[in-house]
Motif scaffolding. Structure first.
Motif, PDB file in Angstrom:
ATOM      1  N   THR A 269       0.838  -1.200   0.000  1.00 25.51           N
ATOM      2  CA  THR A 269       0.000   0.000   0.000  1.00 25.51           C
ATOM      3  C   THR A 269       0.871   1.248   0.000  1.00 25.51           C
ATOM      4  O   THR A 269       1.962   1.271   0.583  1.00 25.51           O
ATOM      5  N   SER A 270       0.369   2.295  -0.665  1.00 24.43           N
ATOM      6  CA  SER A 270       1.073   3.573  -0.683  1.00 24.43           C
ATOM      7  C   SER A 270       0.766   4.339   0.598  1.00 24.43           C
ATOM      8  O   SER A 270      -0.209   4.050   1.306  1.00 24.43           O
ATOM      9  N   HIS A 271       1.590   5.325   0.891  1.00 23.00           N
ATOM     10  CA  HIS A 271       1.336   6.162   2.053  1.00 23.00           C
ATOM     11  C   HIS A 271       0.060   6.971   1.846  1.00 23.00           C
ATOM     12  O   HIS A 271      -0.255   7.396   0.737  1.00 23.00           O
ATOM     13  N   ASN A 272      -0.690   7.167   2.924  1.00 23.07           N
ATOM     14  CA  ASN A 272      -1.863   8.025   2.854  1.00 23.07           C
ATOM     15  C   ASN A 272      -1.508   9.412   3.384  1.00 23.07           C
ATOM     16  O   ASN A 272      -0.360   9.686   3.752  1.00 23.07           O
ATOM     17  N   LEU A 273      -2.500  10.290   3.438  1.00 22.07           N
ATOM     18  CA  LEU A 273      -2.231  11.668   3.857  1.00 22.07           C
ATOM     19  C   LEU A 273      -1.762  11.733   5.303  1.00 22.07           C
ATOM     20  O   LEU A 273      -0.911  12.560   5.654  1.00 22.07           O
ATOM     21  N   GLU A 274      -2.275  10.842   6.140  1.00 15.90           N
ATOM     22  CA  GLU A 274      -1.838  10.834   7.535  1.00 15.90           C
ATOM     23  C   GLU A 274      -0.352  10.484   7.644  1.00 15.90           C
ATOM     24  O   GLU A 274       0.380  11.090   8.432  1.00 15.90           O
ATOM     25  N   ASP A 275       0.098   9.499   6.846  1.00 12.53           N
ATOM     26  CA  ASP A 275       1.517   9.143   6.846  1.00 12.53           C
ATOM     27  C   ASP A 275       2.373  10.347   6.458  1.00 12.53           C
ATOM     28  O   ASP A 275       3.404  10.629   7.075  1.00 12.53           O
ATOM     29  N   ALA A 276       1.950  11.034   5.386  1.00 10.58           N
ATOM     30  CA  ALA A 276       2.705  12.201   4.926  1.00 10.58           C
ATOM     31  C   ALA A 276       2.690  13.299   5.974  1.00 10.58           C
ATOM     32  O   ALA A 276       3.717  13.951   6.224  1.00 10.58           O
ATOM     33  N   PHE A 277       1.536  13.519   6.596  1.00  8.60           N
ATOM     34  CA  PHE A 277       1.414  14.544   7.636  1.00  8.60           C
ATOM     35  C   PHE A 277       2.399  14.276   8.770  1.00  8.60           C
ATOM     36  O   PHE A 277       3.136  15.163   9.214  1.00  8.60           O
ATOM     37  N   LEU A 278       2.432  13.031   9.244  1.00 10.23           N
ATOM     38  CA  LEU A 278       3.329  12.682  10.343  1.00 10.23           C
ATOM     39  C   LEU A 278       4.793  12.815   9.942  1.00 10.23           C
ATOM     40  O   LEU A 278       5.617  13.336  10.697  1.00 10.23           O
ATOM     41  N   ALA A 279       5.106  12.352   8.735  1.00  9.60           N
ATOM     42  CA  ALA A 279       6.492  12.390   8.281  1.00  9.60           C
ATOM     43  C   ALA A 279       6.995  13.817   8.090  1.00  9.60           C
ATOM     44  O   ALA A 279       8.157  14.123   8.377  1.00  9.60           O
ATOM     45  N   LEU A 280       6.131  14.708   7.640  1.00  9.67           N
ATOM     46  CA  LEU A 280       6.561  16.058   7.280  1.00  9.67           C
ATOM     47  C   LEU A 280       6.450  17.070   8.417  1.00  9.67           C
ATOM     48  O   LEU A 280       7.084  18.123   8.372  1.00  9.67           O
ATOM     49  N   THR A 281       5.642  16.756   9.431  1.00 15.11           N
ATOM     50  CA  THR A 281       5.429  17.739  10.497  1.00 15.11           C
ATOM     51  C   THR A 281       5.956  17.283  11.854  1.00 15.11           C
ATOM     52  O   THR A 281       5.909  18.057  12.815  1.00 15.11           O
TER      53      THR A 281
END
Length: 293
Positions: A269-281
């Motif tokens: 599975t690809s990263h979802n928006l929550e994954d990106a949010f956590l990784a970037l913030t």
């Protein structure tokens, strides 16, 4: 623009332009500077450095001309008025305003116009704030955590009303902790961390910034150390016979599992928006936990 409160720098050089007709989600963890930025957009506070213009005017001038309206989390309602009386009172504050019935209908509350405000549910009160915001027919609508405290049905109905109105060309900027709202309704997502913009793009573009994918499979003979040592693997978790691996090269992980273990029911599975949010913030001190969770 910049804004500080004592030694805390709430906004530290945010620089952005919003195009007419965009629906923009303004996201970030608590203390990231979202509310401080919105307060400056609404003329409730002034930047210490930099400037803000809305349709070529200062925020206060744009609001006075009815070009900007806001739907906030709480407040702004007189409990002893009816829904209709509340919108009529708001309309009386402007030299030119949209018909009250039109605003009530767009907000989806025309059928409860005679209901007292204190008898309205949280979702209905938020729709009432939306109707009040529409009275001046603003070009820009700002929403600050508009669905906090709503149930799932109330959130869906509120956003359907917002989205229907936005399709008519209105610009919308909203801050929310519900990432599914940003994913579903925003044309553009801006992520802020410690008063700075860390990402700006479509939902798909933001998700792509969180490199890698997640591989899951059922397995009984896994050497977790070997899997974790594969190039590009950020984290491995084995629990109850299910392995979860985060990796930049998900194909390499899949090949290893299929060729060297009894893995089955494998999925990528690809990263979802929550994954990106956590990784970037996330703070740097939290980086390891974000990678391996």
């Amino acid at each position: 623009m910049q804004k500080s409160y004592g030694k805390v720098k709430a906004v530290d050089g945010i620089d952005l332009r919003i195009k007419p007709g965009e629906i923009v989600a303004f996201l970030g963890p608590n203390g990231a500077g979202k509310t401080s930025t919105i307060d400056m957009l609404l003329g409730l506070s002034k930047p210490e450095a930099g400037s803000i213009t809305v349709y070529g005017k200062s925020p206060r001038q744009a609001i006075a001309h009815g070009q900007v309206s806001a739907v906030m989390q709480t407040g702004g309602l007189l409990k002893d008025l009816t829904v209709r009386e509340t919108v009529e009172l708001t309309a009386s504050l402007f030299a030119e305003s949209r018909p009250v019935d039109e605003c009530l209908e767009r907000a989806g509350i025309k059928d409860i116009g005679d209901r007292m405000v204190f008898k309205c549910s949280g979702g209905q009160q938020q729709r009432l704030r939306f109707a009040m915001a529409l009275v001046s027919d603003p070009g820009l609508l700002i929403l600050d955590e508009p669905t906090t405290g709503m149930d799932v049905e109330g959130r869906r109905d509120f956003w359907n009303a917002i989205h229907t109105d936005a399709r008519r060309g209105r610009t919308v900027i909203f801050a929310t902790h519900y990432l599914d709202e940003a994913d579903a309704y925003a044309d553009r997502i801006i992520l802020v961390r410690k008063g700075k913009i860390v990402a700006d793009g479509t939902s798909a573009e933001i998700k792509a910034l969180a490199a890698g994918r997640t591989v899951r499979a059922s397995v009984s003979n896994l050497d977790q150390t070997v899997l974790a040592a594969l190039p590009g693997v950020d984290g491995v978790e084995l629990r109850a016979g299910i392995v979860t691996a985060h990796a930049k090269d998900s194909d390499a992980v899949a090949r290893y599992l299929l060729n060297n273990t009894d893995a089955k029911d494998l999925e990528i599975t690809s990263h979802n928006l929550e994954d990106a949010f956590l990784a970037l913030t996330a703070d740097e001190s939290d980086a390891d936990s974000v990678k391996t969770n």
